[in-house]
Design a protein around this motif. Structure first.
Motif, PDB file in Angstrom:
ATOM      1  N   ILE A   1       7.729   1.513  -4.136  1.00 52.89           N
ATOM      2  CA  ILE A   1       8.646   3.128  -4.544  1.00 52.89           C
ATOM      3  C   ILE A   1       9.595   2.931  -5.497  1.00 52.89           C
ATOM      4  CG2 ILE A   1      10.114   4.693  -3.428  1.00 52.89           C
ATOM      5  CD1 ILE A   1       8.069   4.390  -0.996  1.00 52.89           C
ATOM      6  N   LEU A   2      10.517   1.828  -5.270  1.00 53.86           N
ATOM      7  CA  LEU A   2      11.602   1.648  -6.110  1.00 53.86           C
ATOM      8  C   LEU A   2      11.397   1.371  -7.488  1.00 53.86           C
ATOM      9  CD1 LEU A   2      14.012   0.001  -3.540  1.00 53.86           C
ATOM     10  CD2 LEU A   2      14.317   2.348  -4.495  1.00 53.86           C
ATOM     11  N   GLU A   3      10.119   0.779  -7.630  1.00 59.27           N
ATOM     12  CA  GLU A   3       9.638   0.549  -9.244  1.00 59.27           C
ATOM     13  C   GLU A   3       9.179   1.800  -9.925  1.00 59.27           C
ATOM     14  OE1 GLU A   3       6.636  -2.648  -8.815  1.00 59.27           O
ATOM     15  OE2 GLU A   3       8.255  -4.130  -8.440  1.00 59.27           O
ATOM     16  N   PRO A  15       7.847  10.859  -8.402  1.00 59.42           N
ATOM     17  CA  PRO A  15       7.791  10.921  -6.666  1.00 59.42           C
ATOM     18  C   PRO A  15       6.512  10.547  -6.329  1.00 59.42           C
ATOM     19  CG  PRO A  15       8.404  13.190  -7.709  1.00 59.42           C
ATOM     20  CD  PRO A  15       8.220  12.219  -9.031  1.00 59.42           C
ATOM     21  N   THR A  16       6.465   9.538  -5.331  1.00 64.69           N
ATOM     22  CA  THR A  16       5.447   8.758  -4.822  1.00 64.69           C
ATOM     23  C   THR A  16       4.980   9.042  -3.520  1.00 64.69           C
ATOM     24  OG1 THR A  16       5.934   7.248  -6.535  1.00 64.69           O
ATOM     25  CG2 THR A  16       4.452   6.458  -4.486  1.00 64.69           C
ATOM     26  N   LEU A  57       2.938   4.485   9.199  1.00 63.51           N
ATOM     27  CA  LEU A  57       4.057   5.574   8.499  1.00 63.51           C
ATOM     28  C   LEU A  57       3.291   6.364   7.355  1.00 63.51           C
ATOM     29  CD1 LEU A  57       7.185   3.378   8.260  1.00 63.51           C
ATOM     30  CD2 LEU A  57       6.418   5.174  10.287  1.00 63.51           C
ATOM     31  N   ILE A  58       3.796   7.494   7.129  1.00 64.70           N
ATOM     32  CA  ILE A  58       3.369   8.178   5.922  1.00 64.70           C
ATOM     33  C   ILE A  58       4.760   8.107   5.057  1.00 64.70           C
ATOM     34  CG2 ILE A  58       2.897  10.332   4.755  1.00 64.70           C
ATOM     35  CD1 ILE A  58       1.154  10.814   6.746  1.00 64.70           C
ATOM     36  N   ILE A  59       4.944   7.411   3.864  1.00 62.34           N
ATOM     37  CA  ILE A  59       6.141   7.509   3.262  1.00 62.34           C
ATOM     38  C   ILE A  59       5.966   8.161   1.778  1.00 62.34           C
ATOM     39  CG2 ILE A  59       7.833   5.818   2.154  1.00 62.34           C
ATOM     40  CD1 ILE A  59       6.805   3.771   4.147  1.00 62.34           C
ATOM     41  N   SER A  60       6.907   9.097   1.654  1.00 61.37           N
ATOM     42  CA  SER A  60       6.857   9.792   0.475  1.00 61.37           C
ATOM     43  C   SER A  60       8.307   9.532  -0.363  1.00 61.37           C
ATOM     44  CB  SER A  60       6.543  11.229   0.434  1.00 61.37           C
ATOM     45  OG  SER A  60       7.374  11.970   1.312  1.00 61.37           O
ATOM     46  N   LEU A  69      18.442   4.520 -10.038  1.00 61.03           N
ATOM     47  CA  LEU A  69      19.515   4.535  -9.148  1.00 61.03           C
ATOM     48  C   LEU A  69      19.181   3.909  -7.433  1.00 61.03           C
ATOM     49  CD1 LEU A  69      21.692   7.408 -10.451  1.00 61.03           C
ATOM     50  CD2 LEU A  69      22.245   4.832 -10.652  1.00 61.03           C
ATOM     51  N   GLY A  70      18.224   4.841  -7.261  1.00 62.60           N
ATOM     52  CA  GLY A  70      17.653   4.589  -5.688  1.00 62.60           C
ATOM     53  C   GLY A  70      16.762   5.757  -5.697  1.00 62.60           C
ATOM     54  N   ALA A  71      16.392   6.009  -4.112  1.00 62.02           N
ATOM     55  CA  ALA A  71      15.270   7.003  -3.703  1.00 62.02           C
ATOM     56  C   ALA A  71      15.850   7.593  -2.389  1.00 62.02           C
ATOM     57  CB  ALA A  71      13.692   6.495  -3.919  1.00 62.02           C
TER      58      ALA A  71
END
Length: 328
Positions: free
Chosen positions: A81-83, A87-88, A106-109, A121-123
């Motif tokens: 995700i951080l790469e 939106p993912t 988990l479902i992660i977005s 910077l981040g997410a």
């Protein structure tokens, strides 16, 4: 290089534009920087990791509270995700609550925050705990599989096997095509003698081992079933008479040459085989199974460990049938 605290301040400033949305989120959310340091979170996040907010702030880093993995990848879901600068969403992420040593699904977005030059910077991560739902689905899936498979051999049941023939008839009717469906029936030779000589556990072993052999020798599209007792069946879709005869001979030879060893004792095992082909929509599963069964009976009457076929011109051994086909 800019101080990380300065970068985190800019990340929080960007996040504040969406702050009102986060107040109505039912799902957990957590704002992390590129080092996975937790900057913002809600009570739903605390519920997922089963920690108080004071403990979240004390631990500070997400990867020390929650680990994730993506099947087929060495990277964690958080790393992936951080790469990503877009939106993912990743469904059914296997995760572990580190402090509780508890497995989760988990479902992660994510919604990424980047500098104008594209630097990450981040997410903000949204998380939904679907562990209970996934476990329930797995439970029902397991029960569904159990209802159509034989517990000893792992092959499909007679009912499922017959349903597949019916479905193939329906498919061909819908597409206005003719079926090319081989029905191959196996009966283990002198199986009663195996039970009487080596015991019923040995008999169960022989059946399960034979099922394993059939699986290794079959195509993924083939349907393998236990028809009853020591009778096993294979459906081969989209094949020819020659293809069915060759496949049946291959199965027979694989069973004959396999080393059946139970509790240190080698058990000789062979099988008699009957083969037919469903080629018309006027045919029926009852008629096809009857033809295969009659071929099987002839195999038993003619010395066993042999394949008999009936492709509409009478019964003959598979070897004789294959020898009668002109070479192309």
């Amino acid at each position: 290089m800019e101080n990380q605290d300065v970068l985190d301040s800019r990340l929080i400033e960007k996040f504040e534009a969406h702050r009102d949305f986060t107040r109505v989120f039912l799902d957990a959310f957590v704002l992390i920087n590129v080092e996975q340091k937790v900057l913002k979170f809600n009570s739903a996040f605390c519920q997922i990791i089963e920690l108080r907010s004071i403990d979240v702030r004390r631990i500070n880093f997400l990867k020390e509270m929650l680990t994730t993995k993506v099947p087929g990848s060495e990277k964690s879901a958080f790393d992936q995700i951080l790469e990503s600068s877009v939106p993912t969403r990743i469904d059914e992420v296997p995760a572990v609550n580190v402090t509780k040593n508890k497995e989760l699904t988990l479902i992660i977005s994510s919604y990424p925050y980047c500098e104008q030059d594209g630097k990450m910077l981040g997410a903000c991560l949204l998380m939904r705990d679907v562990t209970a739902e996934t476990n329930l689905q797995s439970k029902y899936k397991d029960k569904s599989i159990q209802s159509i498979t034989d517990p000893l051999t792992g092959l499909y049941t007679r009912r499922y096997f017959e349903e597949q023939i019916d479905k193939e008839f329906e498919r061909c009717k819908t597409n206005n095509t003719l079926p090319k469906l081989a029905v191959i029936m196996f009966d283990l030779d002198k199986f009663k003698t195996v039970n009487d000589t080596y015991g019923h556990q040995a008999g169960d072993f022989v059946l399960a081992e034979t099922a394993r052999i059939l699986k290794t020798q079959s195509r993924r599209s083939d349907v393998l079933g236990r028809y009853g007792g020591e009778e096993l069946l294979v459906l081969i879709f989209e094949t020819t008479e020659k293809g069915a005869a060759i496949a049946a001979e291959k199965f027979r030879q694989a069973i004959q040459t396999n080393e059946y060893v139970f509790n240190g004792t080698r058990i000789p095992v062979t099988t008699s085989v009957g083969v037919t082909l469903i080629r018309t929509l006027e045919d029926s599963k009852e008629g096809a199974v009857k033809r295969a069964d009659e071929c099987l009976y002839h195999a038993k009457e003619n010395g066993r460990n042999i394949v008999f076929v009936d492709f509409g011109t009478g019964q003959m051994t598979a070897q004789n049938y294959l020898a009668s086909i002109p070479e192309s």
